[in-house]
Motif scaffolding. Structure first.
Motif, PDB file in Angstrom:
ATOM      1  N   LYS A 130       0.658  -1.568  -0.030  1.00  0.00           N
ATOM      2  CA  LYS A 130       0.248   0.065  -0.186  1.00  0.00           C
ATOM      3  C   LYS A 130       0.746   1.028   0.104  1.00  0.00           C
ATOM      4  CE  LYS A 130      -3.902  -2.643   2.043  1.00  0.00           C
ATOM      5  NZ  LYS A 130      -4.965  -2.603   2.315  1.00  0.00           N
ATOM      6  N   GLY A 131       0.547   1.552  -0.837  1.00  0.00           N
ATOM      7  CA  GLY A 131       1.817   3.412  -0.662  1.00  0.00           C
ATOM      8  C   GLY A 131       3.083   2.678  -1.481  1.00  0.00           C
ATOM      9  N   ARG A 132       3.516   1.688  -2.211  1.00  0.00           N
ATOM     10  CA  ARG A 132       4.810   1.167  -2.406  1.00  0.00           C
ATOM     11  C   ARG A 132       4.495   0.757  -3.867  1.00  0.00           C
ATOM     12  NH1 ARG A 132       7.324  -2.759   2.467  1.00  0.00           N
ATOM     13  NH2 ARG A 132       8.863  -1.524   1.270  1.00  0.00           N
ATOM     14  N   ILE A 133       6.222   1.380  -4.017  1.00  0.00           N
ATOM     15  CA  ILE A 133       5.805   1.433  -6.076  1.00  0.00           C
ATOM     16  C   ILE A 133       6.563  -0.333  -5.901  1.00  0.00           C
ATOM     17  CG2 ILE A 133       7.241   1.627  -7.900  1.00  0.00           C
ATOM     18  CD1 ILE A 133       6.938   4.876  -6.349  1.00  0.00           C
TER      19      ILE A 133
ATOM     20  N   VAL B 105      20.171  -4.563  -5.961  1.00  0.00           N
ATOM     21  CA  VAL B 105      19.671  -3.706  -6.034  1.00  0.00           C
ATOM     22  C   VAL B 105      18.751  -2.196  -5.209  1.00  0.00           C
ATOM     23  CG1 VAL B 105      17.119  -2.824  -7.549  1.00  0.00           C
ATOM     24  CG2 VAL B 105      18.644  -4.842  -7.645  1.00  0.00           C
ATOM     25  N   TYR B 106      19.785  -1.164  -5.394  1.00  0.00           N
ATOM     26  CA  TYR B 106      19.412   0.383  -4.759  1.00  0.00           C
ATOM     27  C   TYR B 106      18.468   1.243  -5.310  1.00  0.00           C
ATOM     28  CZ  TYR B 106      23.349  -1.188  -2.750  1.00  0.00           C
ATOM     29  OH  TYR B 106      24.146  -1.930  -1.778  1.00  0.00           O
ATOM     30  N   LEU B 107      16.925   1.871  -4.415  1.00  0.00           N
ATOM     31  CA  LEU B 107      17.191   3.351  -5.051  1.00  0.00           C
ATOM     32  C   LEU B 107      18.550   4.534  -4.526  1.00  0.00           C
ATOM     33  CD1 LEU B 107      15.095   4.968  -5.710  1.00  0.00           C
ATOM     34  CD2 LEU B 107      14.221   5.301  -2.970  1.00  0.00           C
ATOM     35  N   LEU B 108      18.789   5.633  -5.753  1.00  0.00           N
ATOM     36  CA  LEU B 108      19.388   6.938  -5.078  1.00  0.00           C
ATOM     37  C   LEU B 108      18.039   7.507  -5.290  1.00  0.00           C
ATOM     38  CD1 LEU B 108      21.473   6.259  -8.037  1.00  0.00           C
ATOM     39  CD2 LEU B 108      22.505   5.298  -5.923  1.00  0.00           C
ATOM     40  N   ASP B 109      18.577   7.613  -4.222  1.00  0.00           N
ATOM     41  CA  ASP B 109      17.510   9.567  -3.209  1.00  0.00           C
ATOM     42  C   ASP B 109      18.979  10.098  -2.654  1.00  0.00           C
ATOM     43  OD1 ASP B 109      15.477  10.251  -2.486  1.00  0.00           O
ATOM     44  OD2 ASP B 109      15.411   9.406  -0.855  1.00  0.00           O
ATOM     45  N   ARG B 110      18.653  11.122  -3.409  1.00  0.00           N
ATOM     46  CA  ARG B 110      19.494  12.629  -2.889  1.00  0.00           C
ATOM     47  C   ARG B 110      21.127  12.313  -2.551  1.00  0.00           C
ATOM     48  NH1 ARG B 110      13.903  13.794  -0.868  1.00  0.00           N
ATOM     49  NH2 ARG B 110      14.073  12.248   0.921  1.00  0.00           N
TER      50      ARG B 110
ATOM     51  N   GLN C 235      14.145 -13.698 -12.342  1.00  0.00           N
ATOM     52  CA  GLN C 235      13.040 -12.047 -11.731  1.00  0.00           C
ATOM     53  C   GLN C 235      12.933 -12.838 -10.331  1.00  0.00           C
ATOM     54  OE1 GLN C 235       9.813 -13.435 -14.476  1.00  0.00           O
ATOM     55  NE2 GLN C 235      11.679 -13.080 -16.247  1.00  0.00           N
ATOM     56  N   SER C 236      11.955 -11.018 -10.045  1.00  0.00           N
ATOM     57  CA  SER C 236      11.740 -11.207  -8.737  1.00  0.00           C
ATOM     58  C   SER C 236      11.520  -9.445  -8.780  1.00  0.00           C
ATOM     59  CB  SER C 236      12.943 -11.169  -7.842  1.00  0.00           C
ATOM     60  OG  SER C 236      12.693 -10.483  -6.684  1.00  0.00           O
ATOM     61  N   THR C 237      10.415  -9.514  -7.674  1.00  0.00           N
ATOM     62  CA  THR C 237       9.756  -7.822  -7.683  1.00  0.00           C
ATOM     63  C   THR C 237       9.410  -7.495  -6.317  1.00  0.00           C
ATOM     64  OG1 THR C 237       7.630  -8.187  -9.003  1.00  0.00           O
ATOM     65  CG2 THR C 237       7.162  -7.095  -7.306  1.00  0.00           C
ATOM     66  N   LEU C 238      10.650  -6.227  -6.042  1.00  0.00           N
ATOM     67  CA  LEU C 238      11.281  -5.696  -4.810  1.00  0.00           C
ATOM     68  C   LEU C 238       9.826  -4.437  -5.311  1.00  0.00           C
ATOM     69  CD1 LEU C 238      14.546  -5.519  -5.908  1.00  0.00           C
ATOM     70  CD2 LEU C 238      13.478  -7.372  -4.773  1.00  0.00           C
ATOM     71  N   LEU C 239       9.970  -3.524  -3.474  1.00  0.00           N
ATOM     72  CA  LEU C 239       8.983  -3.241  -3.356  1.00  0.00           C
ATOM     73  C   LEU C 239       9.793  -1.733  -3.038  1.00  0.00           C
ATOM     74  CD1 LEU C 239       6.365  -4.268  -1.286  1.00  0.00           C
ATOM     75  CD2 LEU C 239       6.308  -4.011  -3.597  1.00  0.00           C
ATOM     76  N   LEU C 240       9.462  -0.314  -3.442  1.00  0.00           N
ATOM     77  CA  LEU C 240      10.826   0.757  -3.111  1.00  0.00           C
ATOM     78  C   LEU C 240       9.611   1.162  -1.981  1.00  0.00           C
ATOM     79  CD1 LEU C 240      10.380   3.255  -6.429  1.00  0.00           C
ATOM     80  CD2 LEU C 240      11.920   0.875  -5.333  1.00  0.00           C
ATOM     81  N   PRO C 241      10.284   2.134  -0.809  1.00  0.00           N
ATOM     82  CA  PRO C 241       9.790   2.362   0.052  1.00  0.00           C
ATOM     83  C   PRO C 241       8.476   3.578   0.098  1.00  0.00           C
ATOM     84  CG  PRO C 241      12.624   1.944   0.003  1.00  0.00           C
ATOM     85  CD  PRO C 241      12.475   2.278  -1.265  1.00  0.00           C
ATOM     86  N   ALA C 242       7.733   3.478   0.912  1.00  0.00           N
ATOM     87  CA  ALA C 242       6.514   4.555   0.869  1.00  0.00           C
ATOM     88  C   ALA C 242       6.915   5.817   0.997  1.00  0.00           C
ATOM     89  CB  ALA C 242       5.919   4.452   2.100  1.00  0.00           C
ATOM     90  N   GLY C 243       6.696   6.972  -0.676  1.00  0.00           N
ATOM     91  CA  GLY C 243       7.429   7.920  -0.804  1.00  0.00           C
ATOM     92  C   GLY C 243       8.339   7.948  -1.240  1.00  0.00           C
ATOM     93  N   ALA C 244       8.684   6.825  -1.941  1.00  0.00           N
ATOM     94  CA  ALA C 244      10.012   7.025  -1.905  1.00  0.00           C
ATOM     95  C   ALA C 244      10.238   8.036  -3.740  1.00  0.00           C
ATOM     96  CB  ALA C 244      10.058   5.553  -3.140  1.00  0.00           C
ATOM     97  N   THR C 245       8.992   8.588  -4.169  1.00  0.00           N
ATOM     98  CA  THR C 245       9.091   9.353  -5.113  1.00  0.00           C
ATOM     99  C   THR C 245       8.952  10.768  -5.058  1.00  0.00           C
ATOM    100  OG1 THR C 245       7.031   9.426  -5.372  1.00  0.00           O
ATOM    101  CG2 THR C 245       7.962   7.313  -6.565  1.00  0.00           C
ATOM    102  N   GLY C 246       9.271  11.103  -3.766  1.00  0.00           N
ATOM    103  CA  GLY C 246       9.537  12.690  -3.237  1.00  0.00           C
ATOM    104  C   GLY C 246       7.967  12.781  -3.555  1.00  0.00           C
TER     105      GLY C 246
ATOM    106  N   ASP D 160       8.328  14.777  -6.116  1.00  0.00           N
ATOM    107  CA  ASP D 160       8.167  15.058  -8.124  1.00  0.00           C
ATOM    108  C   ASP D 160       7.663  13.691  -9.596  1.00  0.00           C
ATOM    109  OD1 ASP D 160      10.789  14.495  -7.621  1.00  0.00           O
ATOM    110  OD2 ASP D 160      11.832  15.184  -8.234  1.00  0.00           O
ATOM    111  N   GLY D 161       7.337  12.653  -8.586  1.00  0.00           N
ATOM    112  CA  GLY D 161       7.694  11.282  -9.397  1.00  0.00           C
ATOM    113  C   GLY D 161       8.889  10.921  -9.346  1.00  0.00           C
ATOM    114  N   ARG D 162      10.143  10.765  -9.186  1.00  0.00           N
ATOM    115  CA  ARG D 162      10.863  11.177 -10.130  1.00  0.00           C
ATOM    116  C   ARG D 162      11.987  10.075  -9.518  1.00  0.00           C
ATOM    117  NH1 ARG D 162      12.520  14.174 -14.224  1.00  0.00           N
ATOM    118  NH2 ARG D 162      11.089  16.052 -14.224  1.00  0.00           N
ATOM    119  N   VAL D 163      12.202   8.419  -9.412  1.00  0.00           N
ATOM    120  CA  VAL D 163      13.026   7.374  -8.868  1.00  0.00           C
ATOM    121  C   VAL D 163      13.926   7.028 -10.154  1.00  0.00           C
ATOM    122  CG1 VAL D 163      13.093   4.757  -8.738  1.00  0.00           C
ATOM    123  CG2 VAL D 163      10.622   6.445  -8.690  1.00  0.00           C
ATOM    124  N   GLN D 164      15.208   6.754  -9.408  1.00  0.00           N
ATOM    125  CA  GLN D 164      16.382   6.514 -10.400  1.00  0.00           C
ATOM    126  C   GLN D 164      16.561   5.153  -9.286  1.00  0.00           C
ATOM    127  OE1 GLN D 164      19.868   8.706 -10.943  1.00  0.00           O
ATOM    128  NE2 GLN D 164      20.994   7.376 -12.571  1.00  0.00           N
ATOM    129  N   LEU D 165      17.340   3.984  -9.983  1.00  0.00           N
ATOM    130  CA  LEU D 165      17.532   2.906  -9.277  1.00  0.00           C
ATOM    131  C   LEU D 165      19.330   2.342  -9.769  1.00  0.00           C
ATOM    132  CD1 LEU D 165      14.089   0.793 -10.095  1.00  0.00           C
ATOM    133  CD2 LEU D 165      14.977   1.915  -7.834  1.00  0.00           C
TER     134      LEU D 165
END
Length: 133
Positions: free
Chosen positions: A39-42, A56-61, A75-86, A88-93
């Motif tokens: 819920k609320g995670r990408i 696999v890392y989320l690059l965050d600021r 193959q695997s499905t991972l979940l980004l932390p809630a609020g990962a897009t900030g 502006d909705g941008r994500v870089q992995l």
């Protein structure tokens, strides 16, 4: 005759014990932790076509946040932390091959609420691509 009475009594005792036993209740449904957590995670669907296992890392600021690991050729499905897009909705992995030195990065992706990231990690940068849908 005594042996027959004892055998009959034993058999009767087993029948009474079995009749008193209640069947086990059906197992309660196990909550789907992926949907409960998501819920609320990408979700990030990773297709690792590389032989190397990847962290696999989320690059965050300017910092890296580990979101999981994907074994080589799986193959695997991972979940980004809630609020990962900030805001502006941008994500870089970034995927770091375990035991190697050359990470593979996605470009900055614009992810809207309810969308997911699809990332194919190839043998190098040229063979890797990411999309949102």
């Amino acid at each position: 005759m005594k042996a027959w009475n004892m055998g009959l009594a034993g058999l009767l005792g087993v029948a009474v014990a079995c009749a008193g036993a209640h069947p086990a209740p059906p197992p309660s449904p196990v909550p789907n932790t992926a949907s409960a957590e998501s819920k609320g995670r990408i979700p990030v669907e990773v297709d690792n076509q590389n032989y190397s296992d990847m962290d696999v890392y989320l690059l965050d600021r300017g910092s890296r946040v580990l979101i999981g690991s994907v074994n080589g050729l799986t193959q695997s499905t991972l979940l980004l932390p809630a609020g990962a897009t900030g805001t502006d909705g941008r994500v870089q992995l970034q995927a770091d091959p375990i035991g190697a030195v050359s990470p593979i990065r996605t470009p900055q992706l614009l992810v809207a609420p309810g969308e997911r990231v699809f990332w194919t990690i190839g043998t190098g940068h040229a063979d890797s691509y990411a999309s949102v849908g």
